[in-house]
Design an enzyme around this catalytic site. Structure first.
Site, PDB file in Angstrom:
ATOM      1  CE1 TYR A 142       0.771   0.000   4.492  1.00 54.85           C
ATOM      2  CE2 TYR A 142      -1.539  -0.790   4.859  1.00 54.85           C
ATOM      3  CZ  TYR A 142      -0.327  -0.268   5.351  1.00 54.85           C
ATOM      4  OH  TYR A 142      -0.232  -0.607   6.783  1.00 54.85           O
ATOM      5  CD  GLU A 143      -0.556   4.953   1.801  1.00 56.92           C
ATOM      6  OE1 GLU A 143      -0.535   5.901   0.946  1.00 56.92           O
ATOM      7  OE2 GLU A 143      -1.437   4.913   2.556  1.00 56.92           O
TER       8      GLU A 143
END
Lengths: 592, 592
Positions: free
Chosen positions: B434-435
């Site tokens: 994620y990110e």
């Protein structure tokens, strides 16, 4: 959501273009022509795709349940297992006199990959049965073989391997389970075993536990350990099932993965058992089972990597994000498939070059095993003994890493259970641990196998690499793209061995601190050798005017990737190893 | 079963011996003396060990449940979150005018490590809130700041980040969510967002969604994306909560890990929102949030590795198997603790040298961030911008690998959920995704950051390494054990950059195919620099007659391990990179 198709084309390439099995003098190999192996592999593939694979997520989700001492396996498992049994798949390489099909082990390796890719947890029910079959075949009396083998071959009864106790895993000398001799020649087994795969379940009529225990009064430690056959139900004289034995499942473990396989705490409360092999020589028989299991577990690494890779590839072709930096590849669409991006391609090539290399190496090694077993070839035996820890350790480490890489291709979807990639990673993780954690494999390799027979098998391995290079370096393309990198990597590996010989004798920690790096390094050299050999085979096929040029050209490209992007790891491992034990051991245990 | 203790001693070493923070001219740093930071870290540690850590397994087991549109978080989560809020921990580095404590960000990094180690899923509820705080602080109007910030600072309301849609993750230009302007200046937001962490839950009175959407008629692609503030409840003029907004959680994802954090499908059905920052410039504001989140996620890698390592260390000291090859270490016991075995020690040293190196680098980088933010130091800003993808990518890759190594120390027990090691691995896995998946971090680093400002920040980084080496190579011990290996690794990194400059201009694929290796390599050089600096600091402390000699000697030994056993990876990465794009791209997508 994920799917699976057996890599039939690639298996055929390895068996016939690379290993030319039907030309081999190994008994039984002459019958393994292209059509015959294709028919077997396709049928195994069909069963895998249509029956086993759809149950993989079911097994993960439902897991096994312990209810009143009975273990319920996931929905559909029993029926699928029936198909494995009834199709004769569990008996493929077993002796005909016990109901087996008598095929060489190489056919088992080739078909098992598909079964494990499709459903690792389910296939484990037959995997350990095969180990029990081998242990009894090699160490049992004729009466024992007649009593137990037919049912194990058909998998009407399944087998288990009972080593671990709560306080002892690697160090089996600490074992407490005891076996008290009875007047009728049997033994009463008492103790607790943990981590027993398929220890209790509803997939078969009986379960044959092979249990390590100590006969009171025997030698201390590992030298006082004996192996026993302890069935769940005691068979009657006529082979029918009699009384329930005093063995029961006390608990099912909740695990990170392989939920479809029952991992049991097994309690032996004066259970009846019979000695298998000699008293106090239990490890010898157990090692027959364990070596088979170690190769099988190594192949689990490959099989999980393969199915994870197949799905990552499909996703990378399908998922549209961003544009090819060299110009749109899908100008009509909103974006290009992510396979156009160099970093995605790098990841896929890493996956592909591992699975194809490992597949070749697994089959090449099983050919050695067949040679060792049926021809009593001591050289082949030495070599397979050397390579077993490499296959177990390197394949499973890489299997987990490759599954993780494949999961990463999915981005956020990879983390969501529904997409199935998480299960491959979680299932693959166990293979690094069981049948001897990979650190133990490295210890076995460096502490035992390298020096075995005065280093003869190790030298034979290097000789093999050298000979192949020498015989082929007249081909400039082969030399530059494949042989030179292989030569450099093999030189690194030899330098590491020399370092162990020189410095390990001064302080054994110098060898042991580098054992894990050595195992990894040797795995790379083995796959490097395979890729060089596959490049040769692909070039030969192209020169002979093979019709599927793209397949062979893909082999050459994939091999070049392995050489350029994976083999350079050997230099790093060598540098680590030759830094010696000092950086590893300098910090006192108390000061961590 | 696993436990956690904040690494107070080590944090103090980094803050004071290494970074000497209270001597710094950065605003607020003068107050950060040893006693002050110790008090804060100890209190955060206490909360982490006593309140958050015991809930970690609870969160994993129970997960979140969606019932009639309401998400129920695991037992105890709300109460623990109250303690985080009420203790002011969520407001530590927030502006005083909005109720924050106004401390430098470095104190947030130091304390957050403990919170994340103890309970990553729970801490995420405040992590994204901090990002929303920053986005509004930097891009909001005064009225928006007054309306939203106090509640976000106190975490009475939490924040989210809404980027991803089912068909678009990395490629946000494909976004479909639309924002239609209303007469009152607000917008009606319609669309579906997925993978929204903490999108819906029962831990706070209101949830402030920051949502990327397209205003109809705006530019195509990423240039037509705007950012909106879309609360779950519309606040009244007096700040009290008014009507429920047209936003709801349609589904909770079942994930591999971080079960205690609600990952939501969010449906916006004409929800009321307000533009944050300029129309069509949404990515600018989102990047403020994303950069904060990327550093935060990087630290999750460190934090999971740390707690996994702590438990592996305890297990290795406790578990008795086998004997020390140099002679029994525990002659009275049945066997020696496994920490005596070189390969176990290797694994623990790998773990320890990563977490301590990463801790130093994380704090060193946050110091840069503080300098950039409060002193508007363009050099510091350039450097932190360069290093952000390295921290995100390298820390999370290593965090997963280290957690896996720690799990391996437990043998079979590592695979059993009850022992807790599996959760660290499963939780750590998401941080690589994620990110911005780590491949995107590598692309950001090589495709954008290296060449930013004509390469000035990259040059500044190399200059920093060079200067440190030059200033310290008069010390022979430092030179041989630390500076020479660092110099070699830094040279490899520079050679890779030169390769990109020379060959990437001919074909950008030559750079992109090596981007992931470059990111990893740069991570190693950054940690190598930290270890060299820490060795210097440890030697200084010893020379000054520090009382806890063992601690400083352990630093020197651990640094030597990193240099000898981890830094040699740079050579491998360089070899891969300079093999160019050809081996990676040669195989056509259709021929895989």
């Amino acid at each position: 959501m994920p799917s699976y198709t057996a890599p039939t084309r690639d298996l055929q390439f390895v068996l016939h273009d690379l290993l030319k099995i039907s030309d081999s003098d190994i008994p039984g190999y002459a019958d393994l022509d292209r059509d015959f192996t294709a028919a077997i592999i396709e049928e195994a593939g069909r069963l895998s795709s249509e029956v086993l694979a759809p149950l993989n997520a079911v097994g993960d989700r439902e897991g096994c349940r312990l209810e009143n001492g009975v273990v319920r396996t996931p929905t559909g498992f029993r029926e699928a297992f029936d198909q494995l049994r009834e199709g004769g798949w569990t008996a493929l390489d077993c002796a005909e006199e016990y109901g087996g099909q008598g095929l060489p082990a190489i056919m088992r390796t080739a078909t098992n990959e598909a079964f494990v890719s499709a459903n690792m947890a389910l296939n484990m029910y037959q995997g350990l049965t095969h180990g029990a079959y081998l242990a009894i075949l090699h160490h049992g009396t004729e009466a024992q073989k007649a009593e137990w083998l037919p049912k194990l071959v058909s998998c009407e009864w399944t087998g288990t391997m009972n080593l671990t106790e709560p306080h002892c895993g690697t160090d089996l000398g600490l074992m407490r389970t005891k076996a008290e001799p009875q007047e009728d020649g049997s033994y009463r087994i008492t103790g607790q075993k943990i981590f027993i795969s398929a220890g209790e379940h509803d997939m078969a009529d009986n379960i044959v536990h092979l249990v390590l225990a100590k006969i009171p009064g025997g030698p201390d430690g590992i030298k006082g350990v004996s192996l026993f056959i302890v069935p769940k139900f005691l068979p009657n004289e006529d082979g029918s099932l009699g009384d329930r034995n005093e063995v029961s499942c006390g608990k099912l473990e909740e695990k990170m993965g392989i939920h479809g396989n029952a991992t049991c705490v097994m309690n032996y409360d004066g259970a009846t058992g019979w000695l298998l092999g000699e008293a106090h020589k239990g490890m010898r028989a157990m090692f027959t089972m364990m070596n088979d299991a170690r190769l099988g577990v190594g192949l689990q690494g490959l099989a999980q990597a393969e199915v994870a890779y197949q799905n990552a590839l499909a996703y990378a072709r399908d998922r549209l994000q961003g544009r090819d930096i060299t110009g749109p590849a899908n100008p009509e669409g909103p974006a290009d498939p992510i396979i156009v991006h160099p970093d995605v391609r790098r990841s896929l090539m890493e996956q592909k070059s591992f699975v194809e290399g490992a597949r070749a190496f697994g089959l090449w090694s099983t050919m050695l095993l067949d040679r060792a077993e049926t021809m009593h070839d001591a050289d082949a035996e030495g070599l397979i003994s050397l390579l077993t820890p490499v296959i177990k350790g390197f394949f499973t480490d890489r299997g987990y890493e490759i599954s993780t890489l494949a999961q990463q291709v999915y981005g956020g979807h990879g983390y969501i259970e529904e997409w199935g990639m998480s299960q491959y990673v979680r299932d693959a993780r166990i293979a690094m641990i069981y049948e001897g954690a990979n650190g133990i494999q490295a210890l076995d390799l460096v502490g035992r196998k390298l020096a075995a027979q005065g280093g003869k098998p190790a030298m034979a391995f290097f000789e093999l690499v050298k000979t192949f290079i020498k015989e082929n370096e007249g081909d400039a393309e082969l030399k530059a793209g494949y042989l030179d990198p292989l030569k450099a990597a093999s030189k690194d590996l030899q330098a590491a061995m020399m370092y162990f010989m020189a410095e390990g004798t001064k302080n054994p920690q110098n060898a042991l601190a580098g054992s894990y790096d050595f195992m990894t390094m040797m795995g790379h050299v083995c796959l490097g050798l395979m890729w060089a050999m596959m490049a040769r085979a692909a070039k030969d096929a192209l020169a002979a005017g093979a019709s599927d040029e793209d397949f062979y050209r893909a082999k050459l490209a994939t091999g070049r990737f392995y050489m350029a992007r994976q083999l350079p790891a050997t230099g790093m491992h060598l540098a680590r190893i030759t830094s010696g034990a000092e950086p590893v051991m300098a910090l006192e245990a108390a000061n961590f």
